[in-house]
Design an enzyme around this catalytic site. Structure first.
Site, short mmCIF file in Angstrom:
data_model
loop_
_atom_site.label_atom_id
_atom_site.label_comp_id
_atom_site.label_asym_id
_atom_site.label_seq_id
_atom_site.Cartn_x
_atom_site.Cartn_y
_atom_site.Cartn_z
N ALA A 185 3.02 -41.21 -22.53
CA ALA A 185 1.54 -41.40 -22.84
C ALA A 185 0.85 -40.08 -22.94
O ALA A 185 1.05 -39.32 -21.71
CB ALA A 185 0.90 -42.57 -21.91
N GLY A 209 -0.08 -46.04 -33.91
CA GLY A 209 -1.19 -47.17 -33.97
C GLY A 209 -2.78 -46.43 -33.41
O GLY A 209 -2.85 -45.05 -33.70
N ASP A 210 -3.68 -47.23 -33.37
CA ASP A 210 -4.80 -46.64 -32.91
C ASP A 210 -4.98 -45.91 -31.53
O ASP A 210 -5.62 -44.98 -31.52
CB ASP A 210 -5.96 -47.95 -32.85
CG ASP A 210 -6.13 -48.71 -34.12
OD1 ASP A 210 -5.96 -47.92 -35.14
OD2 ASP A 210 -6.37 -49.83 -34.19
N GLY A 211 -3.89 -46.52 -30.72
CA GLY A 211 -3.92 -45.78 -29.53
C GLY A 211 -3.11 -44.29 -29.72
O GLY A 211 -3.95 -43.36 -28.98
#
Length: 555
Positions: A185, A209-211
């Site tokens: 992350a 994705g959006d993350g």
């Protein structure tokens, strides 16, 4: 429209049919012509046929020489008689292929090919050189990209999507790409902030994705502010826009940002938008707590209902995307409400309003008006004082700020259908305490065509800045947050449930683009057109190749 002069014009063969091919600075067009010999005079006559096509030069992906074994219409040629095939190849042995954008249904783009046969090698080279020169003159097209792939997002298909669907298109368009597969992350965010040599690239692409997009956003914006000596912790500071565009290859669970800026969550479509060099400015909300920067937001800031849904779903990550449905039902049945004060600065000089049904589309006049507008003296004074602010106190089931429509396949209209991508505002939606049935009626209107703001307990305001203060003071102090910031990375999810962060039961949490904020009392400022995407907004009409273009004169 003024007719442009032709750069090149020839009669070539396309699928064994004689066509007139014309190139000018903006359009490549071809039209089928029919040749017949008049018996009486023995003179050839040419008559027009209905089939005419054209593509914009800016939407040509590439042009290349076509070798004998590389014909795009190989299957069709096999169906032809051997005699006709041999005869055609002998007369026109030299061919070139043009790859271009073709629009299909539901905003999907595809890369199509058309092959033209020439009678001489010199003519073929002349066409390839002329088209290549026009493509080289398109300065907005990227030549070098930095690509980050999240191998864990969504259904863990990011790497495969890039290698099978995106990389071949980049190679065809002669775009070089440095690929980094993230290992943990915030890997991409940290690399952009400190290590990446951004001068080498024309853009940054995230596959996820959006993350994953949020990581790229935070890394790129933070790097830009550091390079220009801007302090992100000052809430009223005007941030410096990034010079690099961001591309999104959707490979996540929802891909809301891609859907709202392109109109579909299709990797090939997004790759083609990157190749042709589209540029869509986008507003970004900066979120602070007592002069301490928390996060950036580009889609949804949600307190109450959407904050509680995210908080509960974080405990069920093992369930995958299904956890959002379960947590949504659970939160709806709980029917919690929260007391607080919302203060906001209305966008009174804006062209649109949240209920005008004027949707943000490609070439949006509302966003273009904002980009041409200069900050007025009143707006400057508001940054230093409190003039023009509105204050609302009450009990709220939900407080949402939508900087875009937040549309997705489940909610085609989104939370705020008339929100704009780049007008320097966010739509502040206040849902006051109401019955469970009334709240359900409000939620259901996100999925139909009715006005979701047409309830006595719902109000919406288009704002440039807003504050929220819960009724009861938070238990977390500034010193506690500072210590937490030292131990944890600034943009990481701080907690998975309110009690772990010291919230009282009277507090909800803020859902900031899918991440939980560590504070309920926040200050939000809209940073107008802070970033640009490789996108053009959702196109109003889906149109394929143009019929009867003005550039193709009657024969």
């Amino acid at each position: 429209m003024e007719k442009q002069s032709r750069l090149l014009s020839s009669q070539l063969f396309q699928k064994r049919r004689l066509v007139e091919v014309v190139l000018n600075r903006s359009v490549l067009a071809w039209k089928e012509i029919e040749t017949g010999r008049k018996r009486s005079s023995g003179i050839n006559s040419v008559s027009e046929t209905a089939g005419s096509h054209a593509v914009q030069v800016c939407e040509i992906v590439a042009v290349r020489k076509t070798e004998d074994g590389d014909q795009v219409n190989t299957e069709a040629r096999r169906r032809e008689s051997q005699k006709n095939t041999q005869q055609h190849s002998q007369l026109h042995p030299h061919a070139f292929t043009v790859s271009y954008v073709r629009r299909t249904q539901q905003h999907h783009w595809r890369c199509s090919d058309v092959t033209f046969h020439c009678s001489s090698q010199g003519l073929r080279q002349q066409w390839i050189q002329a088209i290549s020169e026009q493509l080289s003159s398109l300065s907005a097209r990227p030549k070098s990209l930095l690509v980050y792939i999240n191998p864990y997002g969504g259904k863990r298909r990011g790497k495969r999507i890039y290698e099978q669907k995106v990389a071949p298109l980049f190679r065809r368009a002669s775009i070089s790409a440095d690929v980094i597969v993230t290992e943990h992350a915030n890997h991409a965010r940290d690399h952009l902030r400190t290590e990446a040599n951004l001068e080498k690239y024309d853009g940054v692409v995230c596959v996820g994705g959006d993350g994953m997009f949020s990581e790229i956003l935070h890394g790129l914006v933070a790097r830009t502010q550091t390079d220009h000596g801007v302090d992100q912790n000052r809430p009223n500071t005007d941030l410096v826009p990034s010079s690099l565009r961001i591309g999104i290859i959707p490979a996540g669970s929802t891909d809301c940002i891609c859907f709202a800026t392109v109109g579909t969550n299709d990797p090939v479509t997004s790759a083609l938008h990157i190749i042709v060099g589209d540029s869509q400015p986008m507003d970004v909300c900066s979120v602070h707590h007592n002069n301490i920067f928390l996060r950036y937001s580009v889609s949804l800031l949600g307190y109450g209902f959407y904050g509680d849904v995210l908080t509960d779903s974080e405990r069920k990550r093992w369930m995958g995307p299904a956890r959002y449905d379960l947590s949504g039902v659970k939160t709806f049945l709980s029917h919690n409400y929260y007391e607080g004060t919302v203060s906001f600065l209305p966008a009174e000089d804006n062209l649109g309003n949240p209920r005008d049904k004027l949707q943000c589309r490609s070439g949006c006049r509302v966003c273009q008006h904002k980009s041409e507008d200069k900050p007025c003296e009143m707006e400057k004074s508001d940054k230093d004082g409190s003039s023009g602010w509105c204050v609302i106190r009450g009990k709220f089931i939900a407080i949402n700020a939508a900087s875009m429509s937040c549309a997705c396949p489940r909610s085609p209209k989104g939370l705020s259908p008339a929100a704009h991508l780049a007008d320097g505002t966010t739509d502040l939606i206040l849902v006051r305490k109401c019955s469970r049935l009334d709240f359900l009626r409000h939620l259901l209107r996100h999925t139909n065509k009715e006005d979701q703001f047409d309830h006595s307990f719902v109000e919406v305001h288009r704002v440039r800045r807003f504050h929220f203060q819960p009724k009861h003071q938070e238990a977390v102090s500034i010193e506690d947050l500072s210590e937490t910031e030292k131990k944890k990375k600034t943009f990481s999810p701080i907690c998975s449930s309110p009690p772990a962060c010291g919230y009282s039961s009277a507090h909800s949490s803020w859902n900031c683009d899918g991440e939980i904020l560590p504070h309920a009392a926040i200050h939000v400022s809209v940073q107008s057109q802070l970033i640009r995407l490789f996108a053009r907004g959702i196109e109003e009409q889906q149109q394929g190749v143009f019929e009867d273009p003005y550039t193709l004169c009657a024969l």
